[in-house]
Design a protein around this motif. Sequence first.
Motif, mmCIF file in Angstrom:
data_model
loop_
_atom_site.group_PDB
_atom_site.id
_atom_site.type_symbol
_atom_site.label_atom_id
_atom_site.label_comp_id
_atom_site.label_asym_id
_atom_site.label_seq_id
_atom_site.Cartn_x
_atom_site.Cartn_y
_atom_site.Cartn_z
ATOM 1 N N THR A 272 -10.652 4.317 49.390
ATOM 2 C CA THR A 272 -8.842 3.197 49.524
ATOM 3 C C THR A 272 -9.283 2.679 50.267
ATOM 4 O OG1 THR A 272 -8.242 5.468 48.209
ATOM 5 C CG2 THR A 272 -6.766 3.814 48.724
ATOM 6 N N LEU A 273 -9.352 2.975 51.507
ATOM 7 C CA LEU A 273 -9.331 2.360 52.906
ATOM 8 C C LEU A 273 -10.483 0.852 52.601
ATOM 9 C CD1 LEU A 273 -9.291 4.134 56.030
ATOM 10 C CD2 LEU A 273 -7.316 2.214 54.984
ATOM 11 N N VAL B 141 -13.978 3.284 59.018
ATOM 12 C CA VAL B 141 -13.189 3.019 58.327
ATOM 13 C C VAL B 141 -11.815 3.363 59.137
ATOM 14 C CG1 VAL B 141 -12.662 4.329 56.712
ATOM 15 C CG2 VAL B 141 -12.092 1.595 56.408
ATOM 16 N N ALA B 142 -12.121 4.381 59.470
ATOM 17 C CA ALA B 142 -10.736 5.095 60.471
ATOM 18 C C ALA B 142 -10.586 4.772 62.173
ATOM 19 C CB ALA B 142 -10.755 6.645 60.568
ATOM 20 N N LEU B 143 -11.418 4.177 62.334
ATOM 21 C CA LEU B 143 -11.456 3.924 63.526
ATOM 22 C C LEU B 143 -11.459 2.361 64.093
ATOM 23 C CD1 LEU B 143 -15.165 5.515 65.432
ATOM 24 C CD2 LEU B 143 -13.286 5.453 65.986
ATOM 25 N N HIS C 247 -9.334 -3.077 51.410
ATOM 26 C CA HIS C 247 -9.934 -4.183 52.794
ATOM 27 C C HIS C 247 -10.183 -5.131 51.672
ATOM 28 C CE1 HIS C 247 -11.494 -5.967 56.465
ATOM 29 N NE2 HIS C 247 -12.711 -6.134 55.528
ATOM 30 N N ILE C 248 -11.336 -4.753 50.703
ATOM 31 C CA ILE C 248 -12.400 -5.340 49.905
ATOM 32 C C ILE C 248 -10.929 -6.837 49.192
ATOM 33 C CG2 ILE C 248 -13.653 -6.102 47.705
ATOM 34 C CD1 ILE C 248 -15.495 -3.094 48.800
ATOM 35 N N ALA C 249 -9.994 -6.009 48.763
ATOM 36 C CA ALA C 249 -8.930 -6.914 48.419
ATOM 37 C C ALA C 249 -7.923 -7.946 49.278
ATOM 38 C CB ALA C 249 -8.104 -5.897 47.372
ATOM 39 N N GLY C 250 -8.105 -7.507 50.279
ATOM 40 C CA GLY C 250 -6.840 -7.669 51.178
ATOM 41 C C GLY C 250 -6.968 -8.616 52.091
ATOM 42 N N MET D 212 -10.926 13.598 52.036
ATOM 43 C CA MET D 212 -11.427 12.260 52.403
ATOM 44 C C MET D 212 -12.492 11.047 52.486
ATOM 45 S SD MET D 212 -14.685 11.226 53.516
ATOM 46 C CE MET D 212 -16.333 12.964 52.982
ATOM 47 N N VAL D 213 -13.223 11.426 50.449
ATOM 48 C CA VAL D 213 -13.702 10.772 49.950
ATOM 49 C C VAL D 213 -12.674 9.448 49.287
ATOM 50 C CG1 VAL D 213 -15.204 10.142 47.711
ATOM 51 C CG2 VAL D 213 -15.183 11.961 49.348
ATOM 52 N N ARG D 214 -10.998 9.657 48.951
ATOM 53 C CA ARG D 214 -10.086 8.918 48.306
ATOM 54 C C ARG D 214 -9.693 8.147 49.836
ATOM 55 N NH1 ARG D 214 -7.068 10.874 44.195
ATOM 56 N NH2 ARG D 214 -7.881 12.142 42.754
ATOM 57 N N ARG D 215 -9.783 8.675 51.079
ATOM 58 C CA ARG D 215 -9.267 8.162 51.648
ATOM 59 C C ARG D 215 -9.812 6.841 52.356
ATOM 60 N NH1 ARG D 215 -5.207 5.601 52.914
ATOM 61 N NH2 ARG D 215 -4.466 4.862 55.051
#
Length: 395
Positions: A247-248, A211-213, A252-255, A241-244
């Motif tokens: 959240t990403l 998700v970072a990449l 993505h799912i919501a936005g 790391m888990v939180r970030r």
Amino acid sequence: MATTTGDGTEHWQRFAVRFEYPVVFTEGAFEPQNEVLAAALARLEPDRRQRVLAVIDAGVAQAWPELAGDVERYASVHADAMQLVAPPLVVPGGEAVKNDRAELERVYRTLHAARLDRHAFVVIVGGGAVQDMVGYAAATTHRGLRVVRLPTTVLAQNDAGVGVKNAVNAFGTKNFLGTFAPPFAVVDDFRFLETLPARDRRAGLSEAVKVALIKDAGFFDWLEERAAALAAGEREATAAMVRRSATLHLDHIAGAGDPFEQGSARPLDYGHWSAHKLETLSDHELRHGEAVAIGMALDARIASTEGSLDDASCERACGLLERLGLRLWHDALGARDGGRLRVLDGLDEFREHLGGTLTVRMLTAVGASRDVHEVDPALVEEAVGWLRARARGAP
Ligand SMILES: NC(=O)c1ccc[n+]([C@@H]2O[C@H](COP(=O)([O-])OP(=O)(O)OC[C@H]3O[C@@H](n4cnc5c(N)ncnc54)[C@H](O)[C@@H]3O)[C@@H](O)[C@H]2O)c1
Ligand SMILES: [Zn+2]
């Protein structure tokens, strides 16, 4: 909104359904004084005593022998909010549970015997595989029971468990049967990660790198800085790391405008066209996250050979995965059928799974990506050779 044509032959049906659910990060969810789960169960009907069946991953039950008792004690302390309809059901953990119809049937039977209705809850405590399988059973029982997920692996907490999908495997095809079913609530309890075998912990880091990449260069820098701490499973770095990552994925799912994946684009499946195939080709010897690491390295190399990604970014991607303890090679990647790389079948299967045109996410930089609709088999061949040489330590 409904409109009718002049002659009344057509009725255009249209409605929108709003979904919302809390994702809560906590420690010790079943400690009697922890209100998170009780509050999640009560969120729509505060005055009702909710009927709950807890299902526990056998790997978790083994690592936490007191857990079933803790769940029962929690239910009795929070008896105003919940009532267990049966003792917790333990199901085997890991990918095997998604391949085993008998286990699915056992969950259905238990749900039936407990007479759970559409307002009742299934609380799923386990890894991504158990979440997927029990989530599928719950989603298809009475067309959907309420599900509260307590994911217990890194991968399930940072990706699989917070989203809207479930699935089981069938006919040798990964995730062949499944539904989109947003959970009622998700509780990420970091304490569970303490007993996760190092191999599974590292495999889960893959989805954070993914998700970072594809969307967050700043998060990628952060992962690079903390690679050693993450590889070692250091608590604070792991929780952050888990939180970030969660959240990403959630953003993505919501936005991104396609929560139920009706289009052909699947950005969160970066590296997955080959990964899903490699899982099957390796007879599930490769964990999902391990296969995704190989798949991401493969696609990064393809993009850099093609010229859409610079070599330094490809190296950063591969280097970080390696420093996190992820191997970028498995013999399944080199498997051939009449000279043709078997992993290439993954492209066809990916297209079938998506429907429509083949759409594969490719990197254009660290933190940026685009969709392509073709992957050149010759570039896959080259990238496989490159990864093999890299794994052998060739310069
Ligand atoms: N639905 C989705 O959106 C989605 C997304 C990504 C991945 N997935 C699926 O998730 C699955 C992989 O999940 P995973 O990586 O969580 O692994 P997993 O569920 O296969 O679990 C790995 C092993 O860890 C054990 N385990 C789980 N929690 C533990 C704990 N706290 N302590 C000790 N042992 C524990 C399990 O029993 C199992 O043996 C794959 O099937 C993949 O397809 C689904
Ligand atoms: Zn994945």
